[in-house]
Motif scaffolding. Structure first.
Motif, PDB file in Angstrom:
ATOM      1  N   ARG A 106       0.831  -1.200   0.000  1.00 28.25           N
ATOM      2  CA  ARG A 106       0.000   0.000   0.000  1.00 28.25           C
ATOM      3  C   ARG A 106       0.868   1.253   0.000  1.00 28.25           C
ATOM      4  O   ARG A 106       2.019   1.224   0.444  1.00 28.25           O
ATOM      5  N   ASP A 266       0.603  -3.631   5.632  1.00 31.71           N
ATOM      6  CA  ASP A 266       0.374  -2.743   4.491  1.00 31.71           C
ATOM      7  C   ASP A 266       1.511  -2.774   3.483  1.00 31.71           C
ATOM      8  O   ASP A 266       1.315  -2.449   2.309  1.00 31.71           O
ATOM      9  N   THR A 298      -1.614   2.731  -4.202  1.00 29.73           N
ATOM     10  CA  THR A 298      -0.233   2.265  -4.170  1.00 29.73           C
ATOM     11  C   THR A 298       0.688   3.376  -4.678  1.00 29.73           C
ATOM     12  O   THR A 298       0.245   4.322  -5.323  1.00 29.73           O
TER      13      THR A 298
END
Length: 381
Positions: A106, A266, A298
């Motif tokens: 992420r 993440d 992202t």
């Protein structure tokens, strides 16, 4: 909120370190909010040498980038934090586009900012008083690595990365500029000794001297921050790197022994796009909406749709992948971006079977720069 506790700078430090560790940060250190003189001087020399390319945010006045109080007048201390993003070794995947480790999961801006804000709230609750604090990671005009070095998180390596003796260099830096007196740490110290592996391994020679990276040559800059063409003489040296580059960190002895697997879910591959990109799929992305559906949330959105497709065209050309020919041909015919069409032409010129599409496109292409790319790919320039 309960009445404010009367705490000393030393007690404040103990509180901050304990709460930061509890919040999941791997590294924590404190420095004053006074100007970062050494970092500012390094930046000035780098700017004057013209190595900042078109990185506008790094061309701002040194006095702004090196002074935390320009961001918050009431600042007394800078809490510098580090969190590992190391997801392990790159798995083998021949024929795909290599993604730098920091972008596997992420977007770090979102993940870290959330915990920084919680940490600020925890500090307020523990001390029983309101604090004014600015929380950020890689998002404001401040020399964050210089602040982190002065806060004791690590030392500058020959590759200009900040190297921690605890976790190596695969870590994000985050900061809280805060109006609280906190006992500072000693600056980070260390040395690369005689090691020059990073300088020797850089494909483009971007590490011009120890600790000095020329952005104009750096693969990370070329594939992420650069919005235009990748210089033709550098394309082949990019190899299979579709987004960023870890080479100078992969060869670093500190990372071979100290790199710590991230504890933040993440940043693991399953949270985002992972370590590789399917070149055909990315080159086929034609709209911003599709790009956002695939890569929203992202770090891969940073170069924009055209930038990421451009990168994958270059990788396809470097790997000479016949399987990607149809996607490259379609990109040359129909992509709205001249940057994409030009790099698709370059790639087609390196793959057997690409000449027919190049010859046909030359008759229809309206952009002069793209026509030059096509002619070069056909060997006519």
């Amino acid at each position: 909120m309960t009445p404010a506790l009367k705490t000393s700078p030393k007690e404040n430090r103990e509180t901050v370190l304990r709460l930061a560790r509890a919040a999941g940060f791997d590294l924590v250190g404190v420095t004053s909010a006074e100007p970062l003189e050494k970092g500012g001087e390094r930046l000035r020399r780098w700017q004057e040498a013209g190595m900042s390319a078109d990185l506008g945010y790094m061309q701002r006045p040194v006095e702004l980038l090196s002074n935390p109080k320009k961001l918050q007048k009431s600042a007394r201390s800078v809490i510098s934090l580090g969190v590992s993003y190391y997801g392990g070794d790159h798995p083998e995947n021949i024929g795909a586009g290599h993604v730098a480790r920091y972008a596997w999961g992420r977007d770090y801006h979102d993940s870290i900012k959330e915990r920084l804000l919680r940490l600020r709230g925890d500090i307020e609750a523990e001390l029983g008083t309101r604090v004014k604090a600015r929380a950020f990671t890689d998002a404001v005009p401040l020399l964050e690595r210089s602040a982190a070095q002065r806060a004791g998180l690590g030392f500058f390596g020959r590759n200009a990365c900040l190297i921690s003796r605890e976790v190596g260099s695969y870590f994000f830096i985050a900061d809280l500029i805060i109006d609280l007196d906190i006992e500072p740490d000693a600056p980070g110290e260390g040395t690369c000794g005689r090691c020059s592996r990073c300088m020797d391994a850089c494909p483009t020679g971007a590490i011009r001297e120890p600790g000095v990276v020329d952005a104009r040559l750096c693969i990370s800059y070329l594939t992420i921050e650069n919005r235009g063409d990748i210089p033709p003489d550098l394309r082949e040296r990019i190899g299979d790197r579709a987004f960023g580059c870890d080479i100078c960190q992969e060869v670093c002895p500190y990372n071979k022994t100290k790199a710590r697997k991230t504890g933040w879910s993440d940043f693991l591959p399953e949270a985002g796009a992972g370590p590789y990109l399917d070149l055909r799929e990315v080159i086929a992305v034609r709209t911003e909406e599709e790009f956002e559906r695939r890569f929203g949330g992202t770090a891969l959105t940073r170069p924009g749709r055209a930038g990421l497709v451009r990168n994958c065209c270059v990788v396809a050309g470097n790997l000479r992948l016949g399987s990607v020919l149809p996607a490259l041909e379609e990109a040359l015919r129909s992509d709205d971006s001249p940057v994409v069409r030009g790099h698709a032409a370059w790639a087609l010129g390196r793959i057997d079977g690409g000449r027919r599409a190049l010859t046909e496109a030359l008759e229809e292409e309206p952009d002069g720069g793209v026509r030059e790319e096509i002619e070069a790919a056909l060997g006519r320039s």
